[in-house]
Write a protein that holds these residues in place. Structure first.
Motif, PDB file in Angstrom:
ATOM      1  N   SER A   4     -19.107  63.250 111.560  1.00  0.00           N
ATOM      2  CA  SER A   4     -18.700  62.258 112.563  1.00  0.00           C
ATOM      3  C   SER A   4     -17.255  61.811 112.354  1.00  0.00           C
ATOM      4  CB  SER A   4     -19.637  61.049 112.511  1.00  0.00           C
ATOM      5  OG  SER A   4     -19.623  60.457 111.222  1.00  0.00           O
ATOM      6  N   ASP A   5     -16.834  61.677 111.088  1.00  0.00           N
ATOM      7  CA  ASP A   5     -15.448  61.297 110.797  1.00  0.00           C
ATOM      8  C   ASP A   5     -14.484  62.388 111.245  1.00  0.00           C
ATOM      9  OD1 ASP A   5     -16.280  58.899 109.432  1.00  0.00           O
ATOM     10  OD2 ASP A   5     -16.843  60.180 107.743  1.00  0.00           O
ATOM     11  N   MET A   6     -14.818  63.630 110.949  1.00  0.00           N
ATOM     12  CA  MET A   6     -13.924  64.734 111.296  1.00  0.00           C
ATOM     13  C   MET A   6     -13.841  64.923 112.806  1.00  0.00           C
ATOM     14  SD  MET A   6     -14.491  67.565 108.290  1.00  0.00           S
ATOM     15  CE  MET A   6     -14.127  67.147 106.586  1.00  0.00           C
ATOM     16  N   LEU A   7     -14.952  64.723 113.487  1.00  0.00           N
ATOM     17  CA  LEU A   7     -14.923  64.828 114.947  1.00  0.00           C
ATOM     18  C   LEU A   7     -14.024  63.758 115.556  1.00  0.00           C
ATOM     19  CD1 LEU A   7     -18.697  65.509 115.746  1.00  0.00           C
ATOM     20  CD2 LEU A   7     -16.810  67.139 115.973  1.00  0.00           C
ATOM     21  N   ASP A  11      -8.810  66.885 117.988  1.00  0.00           N
ATOM     22  CA  ASP A  11      -8.276  66.708 119.343  1.00  0.00           C
ATOM     23  C   ASP A  11      -9.311  67.155 120.365  1.00  0.00           C
ATOM     24  OD1 ASP A  11      -8.034  69.574 119.816  1.00  0.00           O
ATOM     25  OD2 ASP A  11      -6.254  69.529 118.550  1.00  0.00           O
ATOM     26  N   ILE A  12      -9.077  66.809 121.614  1.00  0.00           N
ATOM     27  CA  ILE A  12     -10.071  67.055 122.658  1.00  0.00           C
ATOM     28  C   ILE A  12     -10.259  68.548 122.922  1.00  0.00           C
ATOM     29  CG2 ILE A  12      -8.553  67.022 124.689  1.00  0.00           C
ATOM     30  CD1 ILE A  12     -10.746  65.110 125.946  1.00  0.00           C
ATOM     31  N   GLY A  13      -9.219  69.347 122.617  1.00  0.00           N
ATOM     32  CA  GLY A  13      -9.341  70.789 122.788  1.00  0.00           C
ATOM     33  C   GLY A  13     -10.380  71.378 121.845  1.00  0.00           C
ATOM     34  N   GLN A  14     -10.317  70.982 120.547  1.00  0.00           N
ATOM     35  CA  GLN A  14     -11.311  71.487 119.596  1.00  0.00           C
ATOM     36  C   GLN A  14     -12.696  70.947 119.917  1.00  0.00           C
ATOM     37  OE1 GLN A  14     -10.534  70.801 115.412  1.00  0.00           O
ATOM     38  NE2 GLN A  14     -12.305  72.007 114.763  1.00  0.00           N
TER      39      GLN A  14
END
Length: 394
Positions: A4-7, A11-14
């Motif tokens: 959850s932290d990494m998400l 960025d919105i592309g990934q």
């Protein structure tokens, strides 16, 4: 960091690519909706199981190489090397097939198998599945991490899958347990060298007479390598010393208990004299275990993960033949050591010598092993943060 932290930093592309991989239905322009939808899908047991089930063996090996290390980040070059190391053991299909005879009626070339994905494509695939993330700022943006909570889930999912393939048994009528013996034999080695003039041959190894006398004092019986016989092993004098004694000797050299002198004598150093005067330290078994990891991890590239799988799968008596079926696909050959000999001689046998495993013979299932309580404790402590690169051993 957890998933959850990494998400939240991605960025919105990934996020869109990860959402596509999990077929999330949400507003693709809302970062918050993307994150919540991805977490909802990944946290579903069936979705996660299906992802694991669809992985190729090479990808499982790559993933396995990341699951048990204490390090948190990896360079692109390191990940590429790990993908390349995960491709082994598969025989070329065309080598097993009979050559196709060329005829006038059949001039078409046999269809070539598709090229496997490149290492970079595999890394991109892992990124799109939300299993690898780039750093987000500074020099760290060039490094990759795997979320900690996903590591835990991968380990537990694979443990369940492996355990389903194993044959667990009742306790064998007889078994061997070597707990404490290697600490006693360190003292035996130091005592012998301290009270005798131990001369070395030109290659630095002991003369056979001294070596035989020492082996006779050891708590575990080992035979001298046959004279003139070819021998393969790991360590400083593997061609002259049997495996267990070779490890014990190298450990004593690494911690400066003994040293090989330029004048051809083996002597006990000050640290060794102190060890002779005192009982073995409470953590000596663990120190020898860590040294073994350091010494053997070169030839057995995924040694740490193999140890952890034995630790996780052999809490009860389990047959070695079923362990072989599960673990051999993850073992890479090393020169003249094939995967089976690495499993039995380099892993299980040495874990018995280190007091981590018991070994016995079952009337129905053959050779069986089980972790000892001290073995569980040592590996657990190591998993909580010990790094084999920083052991203070030389």
């Amino acid at each position: 960091m957890n998933l959850s932290d990494m998400l939240s930093y991605a960025d919105i592309g990934q996020l869109s690519k990860i959402a596509g991989a999990y077929r999330c239905e949400c507003n693709g322009n809302s970062k918050n909706e993307l994150i919540q939808s991805i977490l909802s899908q990944i946290n579903r047991h069936d979705v996660f199981e299906n992802q694991i089930s669809s992985m190729r063996l090479e990808d499982l090996r790559f993933l396995n190489s990341l699951l048990f290390e204490s390090r948190q980040s990896y360079s692109l070059e390191d990940l590429v090397a790990r993908v390349q190391q995960s491709r082994f053991g598969e025989e070329k299909k065309e080598a097993l097939e009979e050559p196709v005879k060329k005829t006038k009626k059949s001039k078409k070339k046999a269809a070539l198998p598709p090229e496997p994905p490149s290492p970079r494509e595999i890394i991109v695939q892992f990124k799109h599945q939300g299993w690898l993330f780039n750093g987000f700022s500074g020099p760290g943006r060039y490094l990759f991490q795997i979320p900690n909570d996903l590591k835990t889930r991968f380990r537990e999912t694979l443990r369940r899958r492996f355990a389903e393939q194993l044959r667990y048994t009742d306790e064998p009528a007889m078994y061997r347990d070597e707990q404490g013996l290697i600490q006693e034999d360190i003292k035996q080695l130091l005592h012998y060298v301290y009270h005798n003039e131990v001369q070395l041959v030109s290659d630095g190894s002991m003369y056979k007479r001294s070596l035989q006398q020492l082996l006779d004092r050891m708590g575990v019986r080992e035979e001298l390598p046959s004279k003139g016989a070819w021998r393969f092993g790991y360590g400083r004098h593997f061609n002259q010393y049997p495996d267990r004694f070779s490890l014990l000797y190298d450990y004593c050299c690494s911690v400066k208990y003994i040293s090989e002198q330029p004048d051809g004598l083996l002597v006990v150093e000050e640290a060794g004299k102190e060890r002779l005067e005192k009982p073995s330290a409470a953590d000596e078994q663990e120190l020898v275990y860590r040294y073994w990891l350091k010494l053997y991890k070169g030839p057995v590239t995924n040694l740490l993960s193999l140890v952890h799988w034995v630790h996780a799968l052999a809490a009860d008596w389990v047959s070695v033949s079923s362990l072989r079926e599960v673990l051999v696909p993850f073992i890479k050959t090393y020169y003249y050591d094939d995967a089976n000999s690495i499993l039995e001689a380099r892993l299980l046998k040495m874990m018995v010598h280190l007091g981590l495993l018991r070994i016995g013979e079952h009337s129905e299932h053959g050779t069986v092993v089980r972790m000892t309580k001290s073995g569980h404790a040592i590996i657990d402590r190591s998993a909580r943060g010990a790094d084999t690169a920083g052991l203070g051993l030389h």
